[in-house]
Motif scaffolding. Sequence first.
Motif, short mmCIF file in Angstrom:
data_model
loop_
_atom_site.label_atom_id
_atom_site.label_comp_id
_atom_site.label_asym_id
_atom_site.label_seq_id
_atom_site.Cartn_x
_atom_site.Cartn_y
_atom_site.Cartn_z
N ASN A 252 29.08 48.29 45.29
CA ASN A 252 27.80 47.59 45.46
C ASN A 252 27.81 46.19 44.85
O ASN A 252 26.77 45.68 44.44
N ARG A 253 28.97 45.58 44.82
CA ARG A 253 29.09 44.23 44.28
C ARG A 253 29.84 43.34 45.28
O ARG A 253 30.51 43.81 46.19
N GLY A 254 29.71 42.05 45.09
CA GLY A 254 30.49 41.10 45.89
C GLY A 254 31.92 41.06 45.40
O GLY A 254 32.33 41.80 44.51
N LEU A 255 32.70 40.17 45.98
CA LEU A 255 34.09 40.02 45.59
C LEU A 255 34.22 39.13 44.37
O LEU A 255 33.57 38.09 44.28
N GLN A 256 35.08 39.56 43.45
CA GLN A 256 35.37 38.73 42.28
C GLN A 256 36.81 38.24 42.35
O GLN A 256 37.71 39.01 42.66
N PHE A 257 36.99 36.98 42.06
CA PHE A 257 38.31 36.37 42.07
C PHE A 257 39.14 36.87 40.88
O PHE A 257 38.64 36.94 39.76
N LEU A 258 40.39 37.25 41.15
CA LEU A 258 41.30 37.71 40.10
C LEU A 258 42.35 36.65 39.75
O LEU A 258 42.55 36.34 38.58
N LEU A 259 43.04 36.17 40.77
CA LEU A 259 44.10 35.20 40.53
C LEU A 259 44.52 34.55 41.84
O LEU A 259 44.16 35.03 42.92
N LYS A 260 45.31 33.50 41.70
CA LYS A 260 45.78 32.78 42.89
C LYS A 260 47.16 32.20 42.64
O LYS A 260 47.52 31.88 41.50
N TYR A 261 47.91 32.06 43.72
CA TYR A 261 49.18 31.34 43.70
C TYR A 261 49.02 30.09 44.56
O TYR A 261 48.64 30.19 45.73
N ILE A 262 49.33 28.97 43.96
CA ILE A 262 49.26 27.71 44.71
C ILE A 262 50.67 27.12 44.82
O ILE A 262 51.16 26.85 45.90
N THR A 263 51.30 26.93 43.67
CA THR A 263 52.64 26.39 43.63
C THR A 263 53.18 26.60 42.23
O THR A 263 52.45 27.03 41.33
N GLY A 264 54.47 26.36 42.04
CA GLY A 264 55.01 26.45 40.69
C GLY A 264 55.53 27.83 40.35
O GLY A 264 56.16 28.49 41.17
N ASP A 265 55.25 28.28 39.14
CA ASP A 265 55.75 29.54 38.62
C ASP A 265 55.38 30.69 39.55
O ASP A 265 54.22 30.84 39.94
N ASN A 266 56.38 31.50 39.90
CA ASN A 266 56.13 32.60 40.83
C ASN A 266 55.30 33.71 40.22
O ASN A 266 54.71 34.52 40.93
N LEU A 267 55.24 33.81 38.91
CA LEU A 267 54.44 34.83 38.24
C LEU A 267 53.10 34.21 37.84
O LEU A 267 53.05 33.27 37.05
N VAL A 268 52.06 34.77 38.39
CA VAL A 268 50.72 34.24 38.16
C VAL A 268 49.94 35.23 37.32
O VAL A 268 49.90 36.42 37.65
#
Lengths: 113, 115
Positions: free
Chosen positions: A41-57
Motif C-alpha cells: 500500500n505504498r509507492g515506490l521508494q528509490f534504493l540505488l542507481k548505477y550511472i557510471t564508474g564503480d561497478n559496485l553501487v
Amino acid sequence: AQSVAQPEDQVNVAEGNPLTVKCTYSVSGNPYLFWYVQYPNRGLQFLLKYITGDNLVKGSYGFEAEFNKSQTSFHLKKPSALVSDSALYFCAGATRSASKIIFGSGTRLSIRP
Amino acid sequence: SAVISQKPSRDICQRGTSLTIQCQVDSQVTMMFWYRQQPGQSLTLIATANQGSEATYESGFVIDKFPISRPNLTFSTLTVSNMSPEDSSIYLCSVSDSPYDNEQFFGPGTRLTVL
C-alpha cells in the motif's frame, strides 16, 4: 526493444542470511540502472542507481548492486537479510538518450524469522 | 528529493464514470509521468505529462481514455474516463528533475477500484 528482466517472481530467505535479487537488462549503449522497493500500500521508494564508474553501487538500507556489463546483469544484494526487507523489488533501466525508464516485472522478497 | 502527493489516495467508482487524480510536487520539476500498476503486476507507463502541451502517450493508451493536464511545473492531473472494472489499478505519478540519470521519484499512488 529495450527490456529489463527479473527471472524470479519470489525469493525466500531466512533472516540473517545473504540475499540476492536478480536482474538482467537489454538496454542499448551504457545504461542507467535502478532498484526500487515497494512496501504494501505504498509507492515506490528509490534504493540505488548505477550511472557510471564503480561497478559496485551502495544504496539505502544496506543494499548494494553490482553492474556486470559482460553478463548484462545488475543483481541486488544484501549481506544479512532482515524481516523488514520483505517487500516487492523492481529493477529498472534507461538509455542515456531517453527520459523514460523501463521496469522489470518485480520480485517479491520474503524474509522469514 | 522531491516530495510528491496524490489525491485521492483511493477510490471506489461505478462503471461508466470518470475519476481525476491529482499529483502535486513540492518543487518545480522537468518531467512528470503517469504509470499504471495492475494488481500484482509491474509498472506500465501511460504517458509523459508535458507542461503547456499535450501529453505523450505510450502504445496502448489514448488521450480520450486518459486525458492528462500539466498546467505548470509542479502539478498534473490524470483522468480515467468511462471506467470499466479492467481499469482497477494503482495509478502512480512520478517526477524526474535530473538531466544526468533519469532517476524518478514516485508518489504514493491512487488505488482505484471500479465496480
